[in-house]
Design a protein around this motif. Structure first.
Motif, short mmCIF file in Angstrom:
data_model
loop_
_atom_site.label_atom_id
_atom_site.label_comp_id
_atom_site.label_asym_id
_atom_site.label_seq_id
_atom_site.Cartn_x
_atom_site.Cartn_y
_atom_site.Cartn_z
N ARG A 12 49.52 39.92 31.40
CA ARG A 12 50.60 39.83 33.49
C ARG A 12 49.58 40.69 34.66
O ARG A 12 49.79 41.42 34.77
N GLY A 13 48.73 39.78 35.25
CA GLY A 13 47.79 40.51 36.07
C GLY A 13 46.04 41.69 35.86
O GLY A 13 46.26 42.08 36.62
N PRO A 44 51.64 31.89 45.63
CA PRO A 44 49.72 32.28 46.69
C PRO A 44 49.88 33.66 46.09
O PRO A 44 48.64 34.07 46.41
N ALA A 45 50.95 34.51 45.26
CA ALA A 45 50.42 35.93 45.51
C ALA A 45 49.32 36.25 44.12
O ALA A 45 49.09 37.09 43.95
N GLU A 46 50.11 34.93 43.26
CA GLU A 46 48.19 35.08 41.61
C GLU A 46 47.34 34.16 42.06
O GLU A 46 46.61 33.79 41.02
N ALA A 47 46.89 33.79 43.24
CA ALA A 47 45.96 32.79 42.78
C ALA A 47 44.71 33.66 43.21
O ALA A 47 43.88 32.42 42.25
N ASP A 48 44.52 35.36 42.95
CA ASP A 48 43.19 35.41 42.30
C ASP A 48 43.24 35.70 40.87
O ASP A 48 41.78 36.51 40.86
N GLN A 49 44.47 35.82 40.95
CA GLN A 49 44.40 36.05 39.54
C GLN A 49 43.74 35.22 38.28
O GLN A 49 42.78 34.09 38.53
N VAL A 50 42.91 35.49 37.32
CA VAL A 50 42.38 34.74 35.41
C VAL A 50 43.17 33.61 35.40
O VAL A 50 44.02 33.67 34.33
N MET A 51 42.55 32.63 35.92
CA MET A 51 43.00 31.83 34.35
C MET A 51 42.98 30.76 32.67
O MET A 51 43.27 31.25 32.13
N TRP A 52 41.05 31.02 33.39
CA TRP A 52 40.29 31.10 32.87
C TRP A 52 39.49 32.61 32.52
O TRP A 52 38.68 32.77 33.63
N GLY A 53 38.80 33.19 31.31
CA GLY A 53 37.69 34.20 31.57
C GLY A 53 37.69 34.27 30.35
O GLY A 53 38.00 34.44 29.23
N GLN A 54 36.32 34.92 29.91
CA GLN A 54 35.52 35.92 29.02
C GLN A 54 34.62 36.48 29.04
O GLN A 54 33.80 36.70 30.03
N VAL A 55 34.41 37.06 28.15
CA VAL A 55 32.89 38.07 27.40
C VAL A 55 32.27 37.09 26.92
O VAL A 55 33.15 37.65 25.59
N PHE A 61 29.57 39.69 19.95
CA PHE A 61 31.03 39.45 20.81
C PHE A 61 31.70 38.62 21.72
O PHE A 61 30.91 38.12 22.30
N ARG A 62 32.77 38.59 21.00
CA ARG A 62 33.43 37.08 22.24
C ARG A 62 34.58 37.29 22.55
O ARG A 62 35.54 37.40 21.30
N VAL A 63 35.40 37.48 23.50
CA VAL A 63 36.83 37.61 23.41
C VAL A 63 37.32 36.06 25.09
O VAL A 63 36.29 36.25 26.01
N MET A 64 38.63 35.81 25.18
CA MET A 64 39.13 35.01 26.03
C MET A 64 39.96 35.88 26.96
O MET A 64 40.45 36.42 26.30
N ALA A 65 40.47 35.45 28.06
CA ALA A 65 41.73 36.25 28.30
C ALA A 65 41.98 35.74 30.05
O ALA A 65 41.33 34.74 30.46
N TYR A 66 43.68 35.27 29.75
CA TYR A 66 44.42 35.18 31.24
C TYR A 66 45.83 36.25 31.64
O TYR A 66 45.37 35.97 30.77
N ASP A 67 45.91 35.83 32.76
CA ASP A 67 46.81 35.96 33.42
C ASP A 67 47.62 34.75 33.54
O ASP A 67 47.67 34.14 33.96
N VAL A 68 49.23 35.61 32.35
CA VAL A 68 50.10 34.34 32.45
C VAL A 68 50.64 34.15 33.71
O VAL A 68 51.22 35.31 34.08
N PRO A 69 51.53 33.28 34.32
CA PRO A 69 51.41 32.92 35.38
C PRO A 69 53.29 33.80 35.79
O PRO A 69 53.68 33.75 34.28
N SER A 70 53.77 34.01 36.77
CA SER A 70 55.26 34.89 36.88
C SER A 70 55.64 34.01 36.42
O SER A 70 57.31 33.82 35.77
N GLY A 71 55.80 32.36 36.86
CA GLY A 71 56.89 31.70 36.25
C GLY A 71 56.93 30.92 34.91
O GLY A 71 58.00 30.53 34.40
N GLU A 72 56.25 31.65 34.12
CA GLU A 72 56.27 31.21 32.81
C GLU A 72 56.43 32.88 31.65
O GLU A 72 55.99 33.82 32.67
#
Length: 141
Positions: A12-13, A44-55, A61-72
């Motif tokens: 979450r962020g 709009p406050a979450e526009a720059d948060q991660v919808m999809w990301g990975q290393v 090594f592989r890992v994925m991550a995202y920021d769960v929107p505040s409405g969920e």
């Protein structure tokens, strides 16, 4: 044809910071797509948060991550999962352990165990519990 499973972490962020941290430990390439990049801004406050990301790193090594929107709904939970990191040598595992311990809570120090040359467990600064060990061959059962 082959298939692989990749751990997908939900935050979450904190997704961008967590992915950047894991990249600093494991090297590799960091890819981040924000909600704004994808044209999927709900808040709009979450526009720059991660919808999809990975290393992804050359060492596998592989890992994925995202920021769960505040409405969920989202809850870090207790013992919902561990991320297992297994390396071939004590040197390799120790280097990753040293990186992951920055800001972490060590739950089990990295040391020899009955089942592995080295084993340790920590909760990193993002709340992710890592089980780290040197891989050994086990007989088929």
């Amino acid at each position: 044809m082959s298939v692989n499973a990749v751990t997908h972490l939900n935050f979450r962020g904190d997704a961008r910071a967590a992915l950047a941290f894991y990249q600093s430990v494991f090297d590799g390439q960091l890819t981040v797509v924000t909600y704004k990049d994808a044209g999927n801004v709900q808040d709009p406050a979450e526009a720059d948060q991660v919808m999809w990301g990975q290393v992804t790193a050359d060492n596998g090594f592989r890992v994925m991550a995202y920021d769960v929107p505040s409405g969920e709904p989202w809850d870090r939970g207790e013992n919902a999962f561990f991320l297992s990191l297994r390396g071939d040598t004590a040197e390799e595992v120790t280097a990753y352990w040293d990186g992951l311990t920055e800001g972490a809570t060590v739950l089990q120090p990295l040391r020899p165990a009955q089942w592995a040359p080295l084993y340790g467990m920590l909760r990193d600064r993002f709340g992710v519990t890592w089980v780290v060990d040197v891989a050994v061959a086990y007989p088929a059962g």
